[in-house]
Scaffold this motif. Structure first.
Motif, short mmCIF file in Angstrom:
data_model
loop_
_atom_site.label_atom_id
_atom_site.label_comp_id
_atom_site.label_asym_id
_atom_site.label_seq_id
_atom_site.Cartn_x
_atom_site.Cartn_y
_atom_site.Cartn_z
N GLY A 448 -6.86 7.81 1.84
CA GLY A 448 -8.24 7.77 1.41
C GLY A 448 -8.63 6.48 0.72
O GLY A 448 -9.81 6.10 0.72
N GLY A 449 -7.65 5.79 0.12
CA GLY A 449 -7.93 4.53 -0.56
C GLY A 449 -7.41 3.34 0.23
O GLY A 449 -7.61 3.26 1.44
N SER A 450 -6.73 2.43 -0.47
CA SER A 450 -6.20 1.21 0.15
C SER A 450 -4.68 1.26 0.18
O SER A 450 -4.04 2.04 -0.52
CB SER A 450 -6.68 -0.03 -0.61
OG SER A 450 -8.09 -0.13 -0.60
N VAL A 451 -4.10 0.37 0.98
CA VAL A 451 -2.64 0.23 1.10
C VAL A 451 -2.25 -1.13 0.57
O VAL A 451 -2.85 -2.16 0.93
CB VAL A 451 -2.18 0.40 2.56
CG1 VAL A 451 -0.70 0.07 2.69
CG2 VAL A 451 -2.44 1.82 3.04
N TYR A 452 -1.23 -1.14 -0.31
CA TYR A 452 -0.68 -2.39 -0.86
C TYR A 452 0.79 -2.44 -0.45
O TYR A 452 1.62 -1.69 -0.96
CB TYR A 452 -0.82 -2.43 -2.38
CG TYR A 452 -2.25 -2.48 -2.87
CD1 TYR A 452 -2.86 -3.69 -3.16
CD2 TYR A 452 -2.99 -1.31 -3.02
CE1 TYR A 452 -4.18 -3.74 -3.60
CE2 TYR A 452 -4.31 -1.35 -3.46
CZ TYR A 452 -4.89 -2.57 -3.75
OH TYR A 452 -6.20 -2.61 -4.19
N ASP A 453 1.11 -3.33 0.48
CA ASP A 453 2.47 -3.49 1.00
C ASP A 453 2.97 -4.87 0.58
O ASP A 453 2.56 -5.89 1.15
CB ASP A 453 2.47 -3.33 2.52
CG ASP A 453 3.87 -3.38 3.11
OD1 ASP A 453 4.84 -3.30 2.33
OD2 ASP A 453 4.00 -3.49 4.34
#
Length: 685
Positions: A448-453
């Protein structure tokens, strides 16, 4: 009356028994009868005969005269049940259900059907966050003093080694911009780390820099040991060694120096064969003051949550960063009377390598065996199983490894007419961390939000190996001195699984799927059930994360070695002790190594839908600094405090807090106040 009934029962039993006996007798006679005497005999035609038996008795059932009356009962299946409905009412109710297309429960206890209640999507709990912080620190103080003569030789002050290593540490800071990252326990802290790294990488990419401007390498630069290299972009692929793109790299085992006396012993000979030596004992002296091995090794394999298809409603941030730097000084002062080995030549004194590998490939998940049904129509999923995680999910592996080793030996040696070996170096310090994070696999993950990889490796190697080999008056000058053959090895690899071209625009049915999960609607969106990525699936295993997904692996490795040795050969007390004596002195042969690898499984498929923006940043920084320090040692006055500890925790005159130490060991600085263990700091023969 009772007697008559009993008699009648007995009579019936006797009659039945006799009838059965007669039947058995007739059967036996028929089976034992002889066949016809002639072949195909002519038989008379059968005639139908009416039975002559008739009876006017009325058969009655057995009546023991036991009266039985059933009692009323009620069965409860998990709740109140209504009885007494007329048959017409039941038919009307079933007819109404059929017209309204209300699904009936397949399992469970029979319940009254409530037409007004609609079916709700049942959701399950998803996996939780996994956060690991590891700090490994080795502190070794092994400054030995050895005197094999009867005279007095004042020890030297080795604090200058620590001062020079501190200067090296300041010079390499420009090549390690992410070394000051501090571990965080908050989601906002991770977002800040991502923002700082993205800003730095994008600034270097926009400027077009290929170096950090530390100076031009010298003309005589074997193996590009002095280098200043920066590469920034959306993606980096390939292997770089000392600032050059290469197709192959040397093998570490082929470069490791011979450690001499410090070499681990081979497997013992278990045979009982005796060993004899008929040659007269020779006079020899072998001194090993170096041969130290310092190594940090870290490996992380991350498969926290993976899927063939991922849908990100926010932004997607992926950051890969490798920074490598080394600095060393190997300016030796060897007396001209000694024979210097070939390994101590200027070109082979120290071999230093920064090797970085960026690799990305796609994992081809096995496809379903059957893609179409018996009629040839494609198979698509008709149901889904949904797991939900409320809020953010975090997968963090943070590893910090440190070595601070001081092995500055001061020796005065001489031959004694026998075989003597002296080992004042040969220290081995290792930090090893290996993590294999195995998670769950889903067919679809909706974030639902963002992805930080984020994947980051920082490697720093510092070596000070300025040695002195002196000879007093009268000392034999045929000694062999090995003061080089050092190895510095920084190797880092980031391997991403998931192609970089898998990102696509978010389709509408993914938004409908998210809304359906939020509303607990059991009906799968039509577009989702016909997505080509799911052809051949009978059902979908879906994970829905309402917040952000943080996937971060940080590895920081620092190896510092000070091995400045001062060896003086004194004249033998007896002339015969010096005749044909073989003297070998090794003050080099050190190894400083940092090895790190990250294997990050981002996707098991070829599709990642992103509704927001895609931010992809990668950077490689490699730096090599060679110092030709000419500092001369001085005689020590009163004994100093532990210089290594002073370097690690350099308190200000105003008594600054311990939080200003060089490293942050998980808010537990107790390691920096530990007393180093050395069983041999001063030996006087």
């Amino acid at each position: 009356m009772q007697i008559e009934k009993f008699s009648e029962i007995i009579a019936h039993f006797i009659g039945i028994f006799e009838t059965m006996t007669e039947e058995m007798r007739l059967r036996t006679e028929l089976t034992e009868g002889a066949g016809p005497a002639e072949n195909n005999p002519t038989l008379d035609d059968l005639t139908a005969r009416s039975p002559a038996f008739a009876s006017d008795l009325a058969l009655k059932d057995y009546d023991p005269d036991v009266n039985y009356r059933s009692v009323s009962y009620d069965i409860v299946y998990g709740g109140p049940r209504r009885f007494g409905s007329s048959f017409e009412e039941s038919l009307d109710k079933l007819s109404e259900i059929a017209h309204r297309d209300v699904p009936l429960p397949r399992f469970g206890s029979p319940q009254d059907i409530n037409i007004e209640d609609e079916e709700e999507l049942q959701v399950f709990d998803g996996p939780g966050s996994v956060i690991g912080y590891t700090t490994q620190v080795n502190v070794l103080y092994d400054d030995d003093y050895l005197d094999m003569t009867d005279g007095h030789h004042a020890p030297r002050d080795t604090s200058f080694v620590t001062e020079k290593l501190a200067e090296f540490s300041s010079k390499v800071e420009i090549f390690s911009p992410f070394s000051d990252l501090h571990r965080t326990d908050t989601h906002e802290g991770i977002k800040q780390i991502a923002a700082d790294m993205e800003a730095y990488i994008q600034d270097k990419e926009a400027s077009g820099q290929t170096s950090l401007g530390t100076g031009e390498p010298p003309a005589d630069n074997p193996n590009d040991q002095v280098h200043d290299f920066v590469l920034a972009g959306d993606e980096i692929t390939g292997t770089y060694m000392n600032g050059k793109l290469v197709s192959e790299v040397p093998v570490l085992d082929d470069l490791l120096p011979d450690r001499g006396l410090a070499q681990p012993p081979e497997d013992p000979d278990e045979s009982q064969t005796s060993v004899e030596q008929h040659d007269p004992a020779s006079s020899s002296l072998e001194v090993t003051a170096g041969a130290n091995l310092v190594a940090n090794i870290a490996s992380v394999v991350n498969t926290a949550v993976i899927s063939s298809v991922t849908a990100v409603m926010g932004d997607y941030h992926q950051i890969d960063a490798i920074t490598q730097v080394y600095a060393y000084s190997n300016n030796d002062d060897i007396a001209s009377v000694f024979q210097s080995s070939a390994d101590s030549n200027a070109g082979a004194a120290t071999a230093a390598y920064n090797i970085a590998s960026f690799e990305r490939d796609a994992y081809e998940a096995p496809q379903p065996q059957t893609m179409v049904d018996a009629q040839g129509d494609p198979i698509f999923p008709m149901a889904w199983r949904v797991s939900v995680i409320e809020g953010d999910v975090t997968f963090v592996n943070w590893i910090e490894q440190y070595h601070f080793v001081s092995d500055n030996d001061t020796m005065t040696v001489t031959t004694s007419g026998s075989q003597a070996t002296v080992l004042t170096g040969g220290n081995t310090t290792l930090n090893f961390s290996s993590f294999f994070e195995m998670g769950l696999q889903y067919d679809l993950i909706i974030v639902g939000g963002s992805v930080y990889d984020i994947n980051s490796i920082t490697q720093i190697s510092l070596l000070y190996d300025n040695d002195w080999a002196r000879a007093e008056d009268g000392a034999e000058g045929d000694a062999t001195v090995q003061s080089g053959d050092n190895l510095i090895w920084n190797f880092a690899a980031i391997h991403n699984v998931g192609a970089n071209d898998r990102f696509e625009t978010m389709p509408d049915y993914m938004h409908q799927a998210e809304e359906g999960i939020q509303d607990r609607d059991p009906t799968m969106p039509q577009g989702l059930s016909t997505d080509v990525n799911f052809q051949g699936y009978l059902g979908l295993n879906v994970l829905y994360i309402t917040g952000n997904l943080f996937d971060m692996t940080i590895i920081k490795q620092v190896a510092v070695l000070g091995d400045s040795d001062d060896v003086t050969q004194a004249a033998a007390e007896l002339l015969e002790n010096a005749q044909d004596a073989v003297v070998t002195i090794d003050t080099g042969s050190n190894t400083v190594a940092n090895i790190a690898e990250i294997v990050d499984y981002d996707s098991f498929g070829n599709t990642t839908y992103v509704a927001g923006q895609l931010y992809s940043d990668a950077i490689l920084i490699q730096g090599g600094i060679i110092e030709h320090d000419t500092t001369q040692p001085e005689t020590a006055g009163e004994r100093l405090a532990n210089e290594v500890i002073a370097f690690l925790d350099d308190d200000s005159p105003q008594g600054a807090d311990n939080g200003d130490a060089v490293i942050n060991s998980g808010q537990d600085p107790s390691w920096s106040s530990a007393h180093p263990s050395d069983v041999m700091q001063a030996v006087v023969a």
